[in-house]
Design an enzyme around this catalytic site. Structure first.
Site, mmCIF file in Angstrom:
data_model
loop_
_atom_site.group_PDB
_atom_site.id
_atom_site.type_symbol
_atom_site.label_atom_id
_atom_site.label_comp_id
_atom_site.label_asym_id
_atom_site.label_seq_id
_atom_site.Cartn_x
_atom_site.Cartn_y
_atom_site.Cartn_z
ATOM 1 N N HIS A 296 -3.952 -4.852 7.567
ATOM 2 C CA HIS A 296 -4.146 -3.706 8.452
ATOM 3 C C HIS A 296 -3.342 -3.878 9.742
ATOM 4 C CE1 HIS A 296 -5.792 -0.119 10.202
ATOM 5 N NE2 HIS A 296 -6.313 0.139 9.035
ATOM 6 N N GLY A 297 -2.426 -2.949 9.939
ATOM 7 C CA GLY A 297 -1.647 -2.929 11.179
ATOM 8 C C GLY A 297 -0.580 -4.007 11.260
ATOM 9 N N ARG B 199 3.619 18.745 1.756
ATOM 10 C CA ARG B 199 4.206 19.952 1.168
ATOM 11 C C ARG B 199 3.489 20.392 -0.106
ATOM 12 N NH1 ARG B 199 9.611 21.415 2.524
ATOM 13 N NH2 ARG B 199 9.605 21.416 4.784
ATOM 14 N N ASP C 79 -0.141 4.492 -0.033
ATOM 15 C CA ASP C 79 -0.839 5.714 0.389
ATOM 16 C C ASP C 79 0.056 6.693 1.157
ATOM 17 O OD1 ASP C 79 -3.224 4.851 -0.676
ATOM 18 O OD2 ASP C 79 -3.987 4.037 1.204
ATOM 19 N N HIS C 80 0.909 6.132 2.022
ATOM 20 C CA HIS C 80 1.673 7.037 2.891
ATOM 21 C C HIS C 80 2.794 7.767 2.175
ATOM 22 C CE1 HIS C 80 -0.758 6.324 6.284
ATOM 23 N NE2 HIS C 80 -0.603 5.026 6.188
ATOM 24 N N ASN D 165 0.857 -1.192 0.000
ATOM 25 C CA ASN D 165 0.000 0.000 0.000
ATOM 26 C C ASN D 165 0.895 1.244 0.000
ATOM 27 O OD1 ASN D 165 -1.407 2.280 1.141
ATOM 28 N ND2 ASN D 165 -3.085 0.891 1.627
ATOM 29 N N GLY E 244 1.075 -1.441 4.443
ATOM 30 C CA GLY E 244 1.466 -0.103 4.040
ATOM 31 C C GLY E 244 2.365 0.565 5.054
ATOM 32 N N HIS E 245 1.771 0.957 6.168
ATOM 33 C CA HIS E 245 2.455 1.831 7.112
ATOM 34 C C HIS E 245 3.811 1.292 7.581
ATOM 35 C CE1 HIS E 245 3.108 4.025 10.936
ATOM 36 N NE2 HIS E 245 2.622 5.022 10.231
ATOM 37 N N HIS F 229 -5.716 3.694 -1.661
ATOM 38 C CA HIS F 229 -7.070 3.992 -1.178
ATOM 39 C C HIS F 229 -7.429 5.400 -1.635
ATOM 40 C CE1 HIS F 229 -9.936 4.067 2.577
ATOM 41 N NE2 HIS F 229 -10.536 4.427 1.470
ATOM 42 N N ARG G 207 -9.623 8.086 -1.196
ATOM 43 C CA ARG G 207 -10.633 8.497 -0.219
ATOM 44 C C ARG G 207 -11.489 9.624 -0.761
ATOM 45 N NH1 ARG G 207 -10.695 7.693 5.272
ATOM 46 N NH2 ARG G 207 -9.341 6.023 5.956
ATOM 47 N N ARG H 197 -7.189 12.523 0.757
ATOM 48 C CA ARG H 197 -6.119 12.959 1.662
ATOM 49 C C ARG H 197 -4.762 12.358 1.316
ATOM 50 N NH1 ARG H 197 -7.509 9.645 7.154
ATOM 51 N NH2 ARG H 197 -9.517 10.653 6.877
ATOM 52 N N HIS H 198 -4.747 11.232 0.621
ATOM 53 C CA HIS H 198 -3.429 10.755 0.165
ATOM 54 C C HIS H 198 -3.401 10.570 -1.355
ATOM 55 C CE1 HIS H 198 -5.535 7.224 1.679
ATOM 56 N NE2 HIS H 198 -5.144 7.406 2.915
ATOM 57 N N THR I 136 -8.543 3.227 8.181
ATOM 58 C CA THR I 136 -9.794 2.470 8.161
ATOM 59 C C THR I 136 -10.051 1.814 9.518
ATOM 60 O OG1 THR I 136 -9.205 1.937 5.886
ATOM 61 C CG2 THR I 136 -11.095 0.795 6.823
ATOM 62 N N GLU J 100 -8.576 0.419 -3.182
ATOM 63 C CA GLU J 100 -9.423 0.390 -1.974
ATOM 64 C C GLU J 100 -10.387 1.552 -2.073
ATOM 65 O OE1 GLU J 100 -7.708 0.713 1.918
ATOM 66 O OE2 GLU J 100 -6.386 -0.948 1.464
ATOM 67 N N GLU K 228 -10.750 -9.799 2.432
ATOM 68 C CA GLU K 228 -9.540 -9.393 3.156
ATOM 69 C C GLU K 228 -9.906 -9.376 4.631
ATOM 70 O OE1 GLU K 228 -7.415 -5.876 1.855
ATOM 71 O OE2 GLU K 228 -6.511 -5.629 3.844
HETATM 72 N N1 PXP Z 1 -5.932 -3.222 4.170
HETATM 73 C C1 PXP Z 1 -6.894 -2.264 4.244
HETATM 74 C C2 PXP Z 1 -8.276 -2.624 3.835
HETATM 75 C C3 PXP Z 1 -6.592 -0.965 4.674
HETATM 76 O O1 PXP Z 1 -7.557 -0.029 4.737
HETATM 77 C C4 PXP Z 1 -5.248 -0.653 5.002
HETATM 78 C C5 PXP Z 1 -4.903 0.743 5.407
HETATM 79 O O2 PXP Z 1 -5.033 1.599 4.327
HETATM 80 C C6 PXP Z 1 -4.279 -1.674 4.892
HETATM 81 C C7 PXP Z 1 -4.660 -2.950 4.509
HETATM 82 C C8 PXP Z 1 -2.858 -1.429 5.219
HETATM 83 O O3 PXP Z 1 -2.754 -1.135 6.585
HETATM 84 P P1 PXP Z 1 -1.378 -0.644 7.186
HETATM 85 O O4 PXP Z 1 -1.059 0.673 6.555
HETATM 86 O O5 PXP Z 1 -1.641 -0.557 8.650
HETATM 87 O O6 PXP Z 1 -0.349 -1.688 6.835
#
Ligand code: PXP
Length: 237
Positions: free
Chosen positions: A190-191, A17, A8-9, A6, A212-213, A42, A44, A48-49, A100, A69, A150
């Site tokens: 996620h996480g 910036r 997004d970040h 992912n 992602g993160h 994602h 949104r 935002r990203h 999310t 997403e 998922e």
């Molecule tokens: N899966 C879904 C459905 C999500 O919404 C996210 C966060 O955008 C992720 C996976 C990835 O999560 P993380 O950034 O915590 O790894």
């Protein structure tokens, strides 16, 4: 197990910036070079990203699998059908949330979900539902005609004690097996990070994780020393 990345970040950092760098599309190409099986973004409602133009560029450059997403809205449905990612993942979306929160509420959205999915799949796009690892949600996802689920690992990632962590892994394992037995392909996300991912190596039903993160956080740390050296070389030669 495959890894979908992912990005997004990267866009969040760029948007801080409002400039061109770092570019999420370049990041996607680097992730693919590193072995990612897919690129996730994602789009949104508040952009935002990732922004619309990023999505268009990603569609042109991603060669593995693009997973969009998105919330279950008409606007997003049209964007998906026009852009044609290989996959969409339906997530709940609240404007105020940091990320999310919670899986898609399939119980209360079942009828509209069934109608929403049809034209998307008709356009040749697979549909994944981001759901809590629970039997009822899995059953309804299969009944609605989803291709994949998922499993939401966010609650697992927040558990602190060994017994809570083990209980959550059992819940995810059971849901994964049930989903596969119901004819669904199973991914999770996620996480997840470099530590809490370890038990997932033994859940064979989960074919891919979406992260992602933790990846972007690590990249900033492992890349910083080289970035400083590059700048020093630039200003001193
Ligand atoms: N899966 C879904 C459905 C999500 O919404 C996210 C966060 O955008 C992720 C996976 C990835 O999560 P993380 O950034 O915590 O790894």
């Amino acid at each position: 197990m495959r890894l979908a990345v992912n990005i997004d970040h990267i866009a969040t950092l760029r948007n801080a910036r409002n400039e061109q760098q770092p570019d999420p599309v370049t990041a996607a190409a680097i992730a693919e070079l590193g072995g990612a099986s897919g690129i996730v973004c994602h789009l949104r409602e508040d952009r935002r990203h990732i922004r619309d133009h990023d999505l268009e560029r990603l569609r042109e450059s991603v060669t593995t699998k693009l997973d969009l997403e998105m919330a279950m809205t008409e606007e997003m449905q049209q964007i998906a059908i026009r852009t044609k990612p290989e996959l969409i993942t339906l997530v709940p979306e609240k404007r105020q949330e940091l990320t999310t929160e919670g899986g898609f509420d399939i119980v209360n959205n079942f009828d509209s979900l069934v109608e929403f999915i049809k034209p998307v799949q008709g356009a040749g796009i697979e549909v994944s539902l981001f759901i809590e690892p629970e039997k009822e949600a899995v059953l309804l996802a299969a009944k609605a005609g989803a291709d994949l689920v998922e499993l939401h690992t966010g609650p697992y990632s927040l558990k602190k004690t060994t017994s809570d962590i083990e209980a959550e892994i059992r819940r995810i394992r059971t849901a994964a097996k049930f989903a596969r037995d119901s004819g669904l392909r199973v991914v999770a996300g996620h996480g997840l990070n470099y530590y809490n991912i370890l038990p997932f190596r033994t859940i064979e039903e989960i074919e891919e994780v979406s992260i992602g993160h933790a990846l972007i956080a690590r990249a900033t740390m492992t890349g910083l020393e080289a970035a400083v050296r590059d700048m020093l070389r630039t200003i001193n030669t």
